[in-house]
Design a protein around this motif. Structure first.
Motif, PDB file in Angstrom:
ATOM      1  N   THR A   7       0.833  -1.192   0.000  1.00 38.10           N
ATOM      2  CA  THR A   7       0.000   0.000   0.000  1.00 38.10           C
ATOM      3  C   THR A   7       0.870   1.244   0.000  1.00 38.10           C
ATOM      4  O   THR A   7       0.607   2.203  -0.711  1.00 38.10           O
ATOM      5  CB  THR A   7      -0.940   0.002   1.220  1.00 38.10           C
ATOM      6  OG1 THR A   7      -1.746  -1.170   1.167  1.00 38.10           O
ATOM      7  CG2 THR A   7      -1.833   1.222   1.230  1.00 38.10           C
ATOM      8  N   ALA A   8       1.921   1.240   0.786  1.00 35.36           N
ATOM      9  CA  ALA A   8       2.819   2.392   0.851  1.00 35.36           C
ATOM     10  C   ALA A   8       3.483   2.645  -0.498  1.00 35.36           C
ATOM     11  O   ALA A   8       3.806   3.772  -0.826  1.00 35.36           O
ATOM     12  CB  ALA A   8       3.883   2.181   1.925  1.00 35.36           C
ATOM     13  N   MET A   9       3.644   1.598  -1.280  1.00 37.12           N
ATOM     14  CA  MET A   9       4.267   1.747  -2.580  1.00 37.12           C
ATOM     15  C   MET A   9       3.230   2.015  -3.658  1.00 37.12           C
ATOM     16  O   MET A   9       3.526   1.993  -4.833  1.00 37.12           O
ATOM     17  CB  MET A   9       5.077   0.502  -2.916  1.00 37.12           C
ATOM     18  CG  MET A   9       6.192   0.269  -1.936  1.00 37.12           C
ATOM     19  SD  MET A   9       7.019  -1.265  -2.298  1.00 37.12           S
ATOM     20  CE  MET A   9       8.704  -0.764  -1.997  1.00 37.12           C
ATOM     21  N   GLY A  10       1.990   2.271  -3.263  1.00 40.92           N
ATOM     22  CA  GLY A  10       0.959   2.613  -4.225  1.00 40.92           C
ATOM     23  C   GLY A  10       0.163   1.434  -4.720  1.00 40.92           C
ATOM     24  O   GLY A  10      -0.498   1.517  -5.739  1.00 40.92           O
ATOM     25  N   GLY A  11       0.170   0.327  -4.015  1.00 41.18           N
ATOM     26  CA  GLY A  11      -0.478  -0.874  -4.490  1.00 41.18           C
ATOM     27  C   GLY A  11      -1.783  -1.200  -3.822  1.00 41.18           C
ATOM     28  O   GLY A  11      -1.877  -2.187  -3.123  1.00 41.18           O
ATOM     29  N   THR A  59      -0.756  12.110   3.047  1.00 37.97           N
ATOM     30  CA  THR A  59      -0.344  10.899   2.340  1.00 37.97           C
ATOM     31  C   THR A  59       0.373   9.965   3.321  1.00 37.97           C
ATOM     32  O   THR A  59       0.744  10.372   4.430  1.00 37.97           O
ATOM     33  CB  THR A  59       0.617  11.233   1.187  1.00 37.97           C
ATOM     34  OG1 THR A  59       1.819  11.770   1.739  1.00 37.97           O
ATOM     35  CG2 THR A  59      -0.003  12.199   0.195  1.00 37.97           C
ATOM     36  N   ILE A  60       0.609   8.755   2.880  1.00 37.90           N
ATOM     37  CA  ILE A  60       1.369   7.794   3.678  1.00 37.90           C
ATOM     38  C   ILE A  60       2.728   8.380   4.033  1.00 37.90           C
ATOM     39  O   ILE A  60       3.167   8.306   5.180  1.00 37.90           O
ATOM     40  CB  ILE A  60       1.523   6.450   2.934  1.00 37.90           C
ATOM     41  CG1 ILE A  60       0.187   5.736   2.838  1.00 37.90           C
ATOM     42  CG2 ILE A  60       2.556   5.564   3.615  1.00 37.90           C
ATOM     43  CD1 ILE A  60       0.195   4.531   1.922  1.00 37.90           C
ATOM     44  N   VAL A  63       2.416  11.081   6.788  1.00 36.10           N
ATOM     45  CA  VAL A  63       2.166  10.508   8.113  1.00 36.10           C
ATOM     46  C   VAL A  63       3.429   9.836   8.629  1.00 36.10           C
ATOM     47  O   VAL A  63       3.837  10.051   9.775  1.00 36.10           O
ATOM     48  CB  VAL A  63       0.989   9.501   8.095  1.00 36.10           C
ATOM     49  CG1 VAL A  63       0.795   8.874   9.471  1.00 36.10           C
ATOM     50  CG2 VAL A  63      -0.294  10.165   7.622  1.00 36.10           C
ATOM     51  N   ARG A  64       4.055   9.029   7.783  1.00 35.77           N
ATOM     52  CA  ARG A  64       5.273   8.321   8.179  1.00 35.77           C
ATOM     53  C   ARG A  64       6.343   9.308   8.654  1.00 35.77           C
ATOM     54  O   ARG A  64       6.966   9.114   9.700  1.00 35.77           O
ATOM     55  CB  ARG A  64       5.803   7.487   7.021  1.00 35.77           C
ATOM     56  CG  ARG A  64       6.994   6.623   7.383  1.00 35.77           C
ATOM     57  CD  ARG A  64       7.599   5.885   6.182  1.00 35.77           C
ATOM     58  NE  ARG A  64       6.641   5.087   5.450  1.00 35.77           N
ATOM     59  CZ  ARG A  64       6.260   5.340   4.190  1.00 35.77           C
ATOM     60  NH1 ARG A  64       6.747   6.364   3.526  1.00 35.77           N
ATOM     61  NH2 ARG A  64       5.395   4.546   3.595  1.00 35.77           N
ATOM     62  N   ALA A  65       6.552  10.392   7.918  1.00 37.59           N
ATOM     63  CA  ALA A  65       7.567  11.383   8.287  1.00 37.59           C
ATOM     64  C   ALA A  65       7.226  12.065   9.604  1.00 37.59           C
ATOM     65  O   ALA A  65       8.096  12.245  10.463  1.00 37.59           O
ATOM     66  CB  ALA A  65       7.720  12.418   7.170  1.00 37.59           C
ATOM     67  N   VAL A  96      -7.915   5.845   5.206  1.00 41.58           N
ATOM     68  CA  VAL A  96      -9.261   6.280   5.599  1.00 41.58           C
ATOM     69  C   VAL A  96      -9.548   7.724   5.224  1.00 41.58           C
ATOM     70  O   VAL A  96     -10.706   8.133   5.191  1.00 41.58           O
ATOM     71  CB  VAL A  96      -9.559   6.048   7.105  1.00 41.58           C
ATOM     72  CG1 VAL A  96      -9.461   4.574   7.451  1.00 41.58           C
ATOM     73  CG2 VAL A  96      -8.695   6.906   8.001  1.00 41.58           C
ATOM     74  N   THR A  97      -8.501   8.491   4.928  1.00 36.26           N
ATOM     75  CA  THR A  97      -8.730   9.870   4.506  1.00 36.26           C
ATOM     76  C   THR A  97      -8.715  10.004   2.986  1.00 36.26           C
ATOM     77  O   THR A  97      -8.936  11.086   2.457  1.00 36.26           O
ATOM     78  CB  THR A  97      -7.676  10.834   5.103  1.00 36.26           C
ATOM     79  OG1 THR A  97      -6.384  10.487   4.624  1.00 36.26           O
ATOM     80  CG2 THR A  97      -7.724  10.826   6.611  1.00 36.26           C
ATOM     81  N   GLY A  98      -8.446   8.906   2.284  1.00 34.77           N
ATOM     82  CA  GLY A  98      -8.467   8.923   0.829  1.00 34.77           C
ATOM     83  C   GLY A  98      -7.179   9.395   0.197  1.00 34.77           C
ATOM     84  O   GLY A  98      -7.145   9.702  -0.989  1.00 34.77           O
ATOM     85  N   ALA A  99      -6.099   9.444   0.950  1.00 32.75           N
ATOM     86  CA  ALA A  99      -4.824   9.932   0.424  1.00 32.75           C
ATOM     87  C   ALA A  99      -3.769   8.841   0.468  1.00 32.75           C
ATOM     88  O   ALA A  99      -2.625   9.098   0.801  1.00 32.75           O
ATOM     89  CB  ALA A  99      -4.369  11.147   1.228  1.00 32.75           C
ATOM     90  N   ALA A 100      -4.123   7.624   0.135  1.00 32.62           N
ATOM     91  CA  ALA A 100      -3.222   6.481   0.286  1.00 32.62           C
ATOM     92  C   ALA A 100      -2.016   6.526  -0.632  1.00 32.62           C
ATOM     93  O   ALA A 100      -1.040   5.838  -0.398  1.00 32.62           O
ATOM     94  CB  ALA A 100      -3.977   5.170   0.083  1.00 32.62           C
ATOM     95  N   GLU A 101      -2.042   7.303  -1.688  1.00 34.27           N
ATOM     96  CA  GLU A 101      -0.901   7.371  -2.599  1.00 34.27           C
ATOM     97  C   GLU A 101       0.246   8.116  -1.941  1.00 34.27           C
ATOM     98  O   GLU A 101       0.053   9.184  -1.378  1.00 34.27           O
ATOM     99  CB  GLU A 101      -1.291   8.075  -3.897  1.00 34.27           C
ATOM    100  CG  GLU A 101      -2.299   7.301  -4.713  1.00 34.27           C
ATOM    101  CD  GLU A 101      -1.824   5.924  -5.115  1.00 34.27           C
ATOM    102  OE1 GLU A 101      -0.656   5.781  -5.511  1.00 34.27           O
ATOM    103  OE2 GLU A 101      -2.616   4.984  -5.023  1.00 34.27           O
TER     104      GLU A 101
END
Length: 119
Positions: A7-11, A59-60, A63-65, A96-101
């Motif tokens: 998912t983090a890689m856009g999958g 985005t992921i 959040v990660r940063a 859940v916020t729709g910004a998974a890319e």
């Protein structure tokens, strides 16, 4: 963790177990839960110190940063959370916020909570 990494890689979207783990970590991290400071509808969180994550839709990568290194008044959690936990939270919030890319964020992460629109 494999699906969260994909998912983090856009999958694609996160599966239910990853979603539930991310939601549990968001709400129940013993140190300082994300929900203490951030609003997020899916987590039934109403924190008002940090940005409303539903409105901000990070985005992921954002959040990660933020979770890893901290930002503004938000402390870093890299000493307290494992990489897999940070990844689960990141995928959950972005999902859940729709910004998974991970690329092409909707907005810049605010560095100062005083500049965040509180409306």
């Amino acid at each position: 963790m494999g699906l969260a990494l994909a998912t983090a890689m856009g999958g694609g979207a996160a599966a239910a177990p990853d979603h539930e783990r991310g939601r549990a970590l968001f709400n129940d991290n013993a140190l300082m839960p994300c929900s203490a400071c951030h609003a997020l509808a899916d987590a039934e969180a109403e924190g008002a110190v940090g940005p409303d994550l539903d409105e901000f839709a990070p985005t992921i990568d954002q959040v990660r940063a933020a979770v890893t290194s901290g930002i503004g008044i938000m402390p870093a959690f890299s000493e307290d959370l494992g990489e897999d936990e940070i990844e689960a939270i990141s995928a959950y919030v972005a999902g859940v916020t729709g910004a998974a890319e991970p690329e092409g964020s909707k907005a810049e992460m605010p560095s100062d909570p005083d500049t965040t629109d509180a409306s």
